[in-house]
Design an enzyme around this catalytic site. Structure first.
Site, PDB file in Angstrom:
ATOM      1  N   ARG A 143       0.783  -1.229   0.000  1.00  0.00           N
ATOM      2  CA  ARG A 143       0.000   0.000   0.000  1.00  0.00           C
ATOM      3  C   ARG A 143       0.817   1.283   0.000  1.00  0.00           C
ATOM      4  O   ARG A 143       0.243   2.362  -0.032  1.00  0.00           O
ATOM      5  CB  ARG A 143      -0.967   0.023   1.201  1.00  0.00           C
ATOM      6  CG  ARG A 143      -1.946  -1.124   1.192  1.00  0.00           C
ATOM      7  CD  ARG A 143      -2.857  -1.048   2.354  1.00  0.00           C
ATOM      8  NE  ARG A 143      -3.350   0.328   2.514  1.00  0.00           N
ATOM      9  CZ  ARG A 143      -4.325   0.666   3.357  1.00  0.00           C
ATOM     10  NH1 ARG A 143      -4.881  -0.245   4.101  1.00  0.00           N
ATOM     11  NH2 ARG A 143      -4.720   1.902   3.456  1.00  0.00           N
ATOM     12  N   ASP A 144       2.142   1.213   0.038  1.00  0.00           N
ATOM     13  CA  ASP A 144       2.936   2.436  -0.008  1.00  0.00           C
ATOM     14  C   ASP A 144       4.244   2.198  -0.755  1.00  0.00           C
ATOM     15  O   ASP A 144       5.303   2.644  -0.326  1.00  0.00           O
ATOM     16  CB  ASP A 144       3.219   2.941   1.403  1.00  0.00           C
ATOM     17  CG  ASP A 144       3.659   4.411   1.408  1.00  0.00           C
ATOM     18  OD1 ASP A 144       4.358   4.812   2.381  1.00  0.00           O
ATOM     19  OD2 ASP A 144       3.333   5.158   0.466  1.00  0.00           O
ATOM     20  N   LEU A 145       4.160   1.492  -1.883  1.00  0.00           N
ATOM     21  CA  LEU A 145       5.347   1.275  -2.711  1.00  0.00           C
ATOM     22  C   LEU A 145       5.688   2.579  -3.414  1.00  0.00           C
ATOM     23  O   LEU A 145       4.874   3.136  -4.154  1.00  0.00           O
ATOM     24  CB  LEU A 145       5.073   0.171  -3.737  1.00  0.00           C
ATOM     25  CG  LEU A 145       6.246  -0.212  -4.646  1.00  0.00           C
ATOM     26  CD1 LEU A 145       7.376  -0.829  -3.834  1.00  0.00           C
ATOM     27  CD2 LEU A 145       5.781  -1.188  -5.724  1.00  0.00           C
ATOM     28  N   ASN A 149      10.928   3.721  -0.766  1.00  0.00           N
ATOM     29  CA  ASN A 149      10.741   2.425  -0.113  1.00  0.00           C
ATOM     30  C   ASN A 149      11.292   1.274  -0.945  1.00  0.00           C
ATOM     31  O   ASN A 149      10.970   0.114  -0.690  1.00  0.00           O
ATOM     32  CB  ASN A 149       9.263   2.167   0.189  1.00  0.00           C
ATOM     33  CG  ASN A 149       8.777   2.970   1.375  1.00  0.00           C
ATOM     34  OD1 ASN A 149       9.585   3.442   2.178  1.00  0.00           O
ATOM     35  ND2 ASN A 149       7.461   3.145   1.490  1.00  0.00           N
ATOM     36  N   THR A 182       1.032   7.738  -0.249  1.00  0.00           N
ATOM     37  CA  THR A 182       1.762   8.853  -0.855  1.00  0.00           C
ATOM     38  C   THR A 182       1.106   9.135  -2.199  1.00  0.00           C
ATOM     39  O   THR A 182       1.205   8.318  -3.123  1.00  0.00           O
ATOM     40  CB  THR A 182       3.249   8.475  -1.038  1.00  0.00           C
ATOM     41  OG1 THR A 182       3.775   8.049   0.223  1.00  0.00           O
ATOM     42  CG2 THR A 182       4.039   9.661  -1.558  1.00  0.00           C
TER      43      THR A 182
END
Length: 775
Positions: A143-145, A149, A182
């Site tokens: 959910r936040d690639l 990261n 993001t």
């Protein structure tokens, strides 16, 4: 020692000295949830410790999210993430420790070096697809690639920071009206229906990450997060600057609806097609300098394995084949050349001059005769559109020393069919000397070795060397141009030692007695290379296969091979044929056996199920049945081309990402988690299994009486081949950089009653294979 201080005011200005028993050394970075520190364990192992911000430690919802992050990170801990070492989400300042992996983030790399080149982009996309496959198969959605990261480690990209990831069975729910993520890398559904976010959202983020890597910006670009959110939901992505051969695939990842995006497995299949058009190198899961100007800090120089294959769902592998032929008689043995051997100093001088001579005219054949300089042959044939890929086969490090008697069809005693010399004593040698071919700490990295008569031929970063197999003495050293790193262990073919390098895309044929260069060939026009017997097989972009004499470097034949959809060959010690195996979309596996001397097809077969060819024995092919698309092995299949019979032997338990060694009727499989199993293909049963607790070990090797494999900490382990008992292991050989993980380990080999292995500290060592308890 007083606690370290960070910049800024408030609680974060005074950092704690310890998190659990991990001593915090320096701040690596800070994010919305906490601060990441470089730390050391009590034993000195380096770890990255995330300590949450003090202001969040009193927030029950935050603690719940941090517990979820720890749980998610532990679920997916493996080859494509930073493995979790320890954590305490209930501490006054909750923390989590993961293995420290050197490397910049993708965001830092693009900011420092600019957009990536097309080959780097495809390698990045393949690595991220593999990472998402592993994350999703354990039921986690990241959910936040995003670029910050993605860690560009030496063995491929690692996905980090599972702070807002969610296991599918998690009871933690997103609050109404709260968006988490993001914006430039969020999927449309994360804005429209955040409670329904699934794995496809990570694929959308992967597409956005690829655009950033290719252009330095996102596909939806604005200074305002609200404008970006609108663009993500309503506008088409801007793919200007994305290479033409990747743009269609990136565009599919950025589809507005989740069902319109490819799965990670489909991405890997598509990337194989892209690879066939311009660059197949990245499908070797090997350590290399992946990211442009960055070099391998550990100097490991490891390589491995066959190209990534996303297999369809398996069906019964015993389905009748559609074609077969009689088995093939063995070819004549290869006889190494043995000219007069110069001194070590003369060998190094010859090597350096040969390199300088090669550099004057890149891209051409260069034939360097013993004692002469500057004499060259003409180009024998033109280059196509591919660069070299080495995967498995005779050039694979899963057979580090090559001669494990695979395919001989006989199970020997404790030391196989050989016996060690009574005068033999165990030895350990570091082939790379300081200042010549040395990588980090002057070791030259993990040695990749092959046996040649009474010698071991070893490749490391910037160096190829020959060792005396009896006592480990260095007989000669051959420097590679610009400190290049070989992609595989040297291969003995046509009486010469063939070395293929990464950056030079070069195959260099060396005299195994002296280290002198006999000929060279630029491989930038070819998609795969395999050596078997006296022949090299080169494949061009149009699938034309060319046979080249390994002795002289001259073309023997060139042709399209009928029915060969994917001309990536695999070879096995003691077998005179080369094999191409591919899985079709309808769930069948096609195998084609080719005579390398002529290019003629000796036999072919079509078998039911998604199968991976791992060896041959007594004229039969041995394959592993892939139980799903994630590399799970559920059976061993033995196919006899003489009568077309395929025998399937189910495993007692499924094995993840298993590597295999074939010795006679036995197949030994070592899984990613350390499970070692033995299957008797003649008796049709699994005979034993053992949990070794060695994760990410090397491929196994066997001499008939024992099974040997290496651990990432440099240990060599021996197991009784008959009953699966652990018999002995050597000491640790971690070296100066014990915090660094070697992604792929070269397999040991048993030769003449001895076992040879390489270690992360840069040493090659030999032990008595008859007495593992005495190691």
């Amino acid at each position: 020692m007083s606690p370290q201080r960070n910049t800024g005011a408030g609680a974060e200005a005074e950092l704690p000295e310890y998190a659990g028993h991990y001593r915090l050394r320096e701040c690596l970075g800070s994010g919305g949830m906490g601060v990441v520190h470089l730390a050391h364990s009590t034993s000195g192992m380096k770890v990255a410790v995330k300590v949450v911000h003090a202001r969040f430690a009193l927030d029950p919802e935050f603690r719940g999210r941090f517990r979820q992050e720890v749980a998610a990170a532990r679920r997916v801990s493996g080859a494509f993430t930073a493995p979790v070492v320890d954590a305490d989400p209930e501490a006054e300042r909750p923390w989590m420790a993961t293995l420290f992996i050197p490397g910049s983030t993708l965001a830092e790399h693009v900011k420092r070096n600019g957009p990536m080149r097309s080959g780097e982009l495809r390698r990045l996309m393949a690595g991220l697809a593999e990472a998402l496959r592993d994350i999703h198969r354990v039921g986690v959605v990241h959910r936040d690639l995003k670029p910050s990261n993605v860690l560009l480690a030496e063995d491929g990209p690692k996905v980090i920071d599972f702070g807002i990831s969610r296991p599918k069975d998690s009871e933690l729910r997103t609050e109404t009206g709260k968006l988490i993520g993001t914006p430039p890398f969020m999927a449309p559904e994360q804005f429209r229906r955040p409670r329904e976010v699934g794995p496809a959202a990570d694929v959308f983020a992967l597409g956005s990450v690829m655009v950033h890597a290719a252009t330095g910006r996102g596909p939806f670009d604005s200074d305002s997060p609200y404008v970006v959110a609108y663009q993500v939901v309503h506008d088409e992505p801007d793919l200007t600057g994305v290479p033409d051969n990747l743009a269609p695939l990136v565009s599919r990842c950025l589809a507005k609806e989740p069902e319109g995006r490819p799965t990670p497995d489909e991405l890997m299949r598509e990337l194989r097609s892209v690879a066939a058009s311009y660059d197949t190198q990245s499908f070797i899961p090997a350590q290399r300098s992946l990211w442009g100007g960055e070099t391998d800090p550990a100097g490991t120089g490891d390589a491995a394995g066959p190209p990534v294959s996303a297999a369809p769902g398996a069906s019964d592998a015993s389905a009748a084949p559609d074609a077969s032929a009689a088995p093939v008689a063995p070819a004549a043995p290869v006889v190494p050349v043995a000219p007069d051997e110069p001194s070590g100093a003369e060998s190094e001088r010859v090597d350096e001059e040969a390199v300088r001579e090669t550099d004057k005219r890149p891209g051409r054949w260069a034939r360097v005769r013993s004692g002469l300089r500057g004499r060259r042959g003409r180009v024998a044939f033109t280059a196509g559109a591919l660069v070299v890929v080495l995967a498995g086969g005779a050039l694979g490090v899963t057979r580090l020393l090559g001669h494990d008697d695979a395919g001989r069809g006989v199970r020997g005693g404790a030391a196989g069919s050989h016996s060690a010399s009574p005068a033999f004593s165990p030895w350990s040698t570091r082939p790379a000397k300081a200042g010549k071919g040395a990588g980090a700490a002057g070791t030259g990295g993990m040695p990749l070795c092959a046996s040649a008569a009474k010698r071991l031929l070893c490749a490391q970063s910037g160096l190829v060397s020959a060792l005396d197999a009896d006592d480990g003495r260095v007989l000669w050293r051959h420097a590679l141009a610009d400190g290049d790193r070989p992609s595989e262990a040297p291969v003995l073919a046509g009486g010469l030692a063939l070395v293929v390098t990464h950056s030079g895309r070069l195959v260099e044929a060396l005299d195994p007695a002296s280290g002198a260069t006999r000929w060279q060939q630029d491989l930038s026009g070819y998609g795969s290379l395999r050596a078997v017997g006296d022949t090299l097989l080169l494949t061009a972009a149009d699938k034309t296969v060319t046979g080249v004499s390994a002795t002289t470097g001259e073309k023997i034949w060139s042709r399209l091979i009928p029915g060969l959809n994917e001309p990536y060959f695999t070879t096995f010690p003691g077998d005179p044929l080369a094999y191409a195996a591919s899985v079709s979309d309808d769930g069948h596996t096609r195998i084609t056996a080719v005579d390398p001397a002529t290019g003629k097809v000796r036999w072919k077969a079509r078998l039911g199920g998604a199968l991976r060819l791992v060896g041959t024995t007594a004229g039969s092919a041995v394959l592993l049945s892939q139980g799903d698309a994630y590399g799970t092995v559920d059976a061993v299949v033995r196919y006899d081309p003489a009568d077309g019979a395929a025998r399937r032997v189910p495993l007692g338990i499924t094995l993840q990402e298993a590597q295999a060694a074939v010795h006679g009727d036995r197949v030994y499989l070592l899984a990613f988690d350390g499970t070692l199993a033995a299957v008797d293909t003649a008796a049709g049963q699994q005979v034993w299994s053992l949990q070794t607790a060695v994760s990410r070990g090397s491929a196994p090797a066997s001499d008939g009486g024992h099974v040997y494999f290496s651990a990432a900490d440099g240990r060599l382990l021996a197991v009784d081949a008959d009953d699966g008992r652990l018999l002995g292991q050597t000491t640790l050989r971690l070296g100066a950089h014990s915090d660094r993980v070697v992604a792929t380990l070269p397999a040991p080999a048993a030769v003449g009653g001895r076992v040879y292995a390489g270690a992360p500290d840069g040493t090659v060592f030999a032990v008595d294979g008859r007495d593992p308890a005495g190691w």
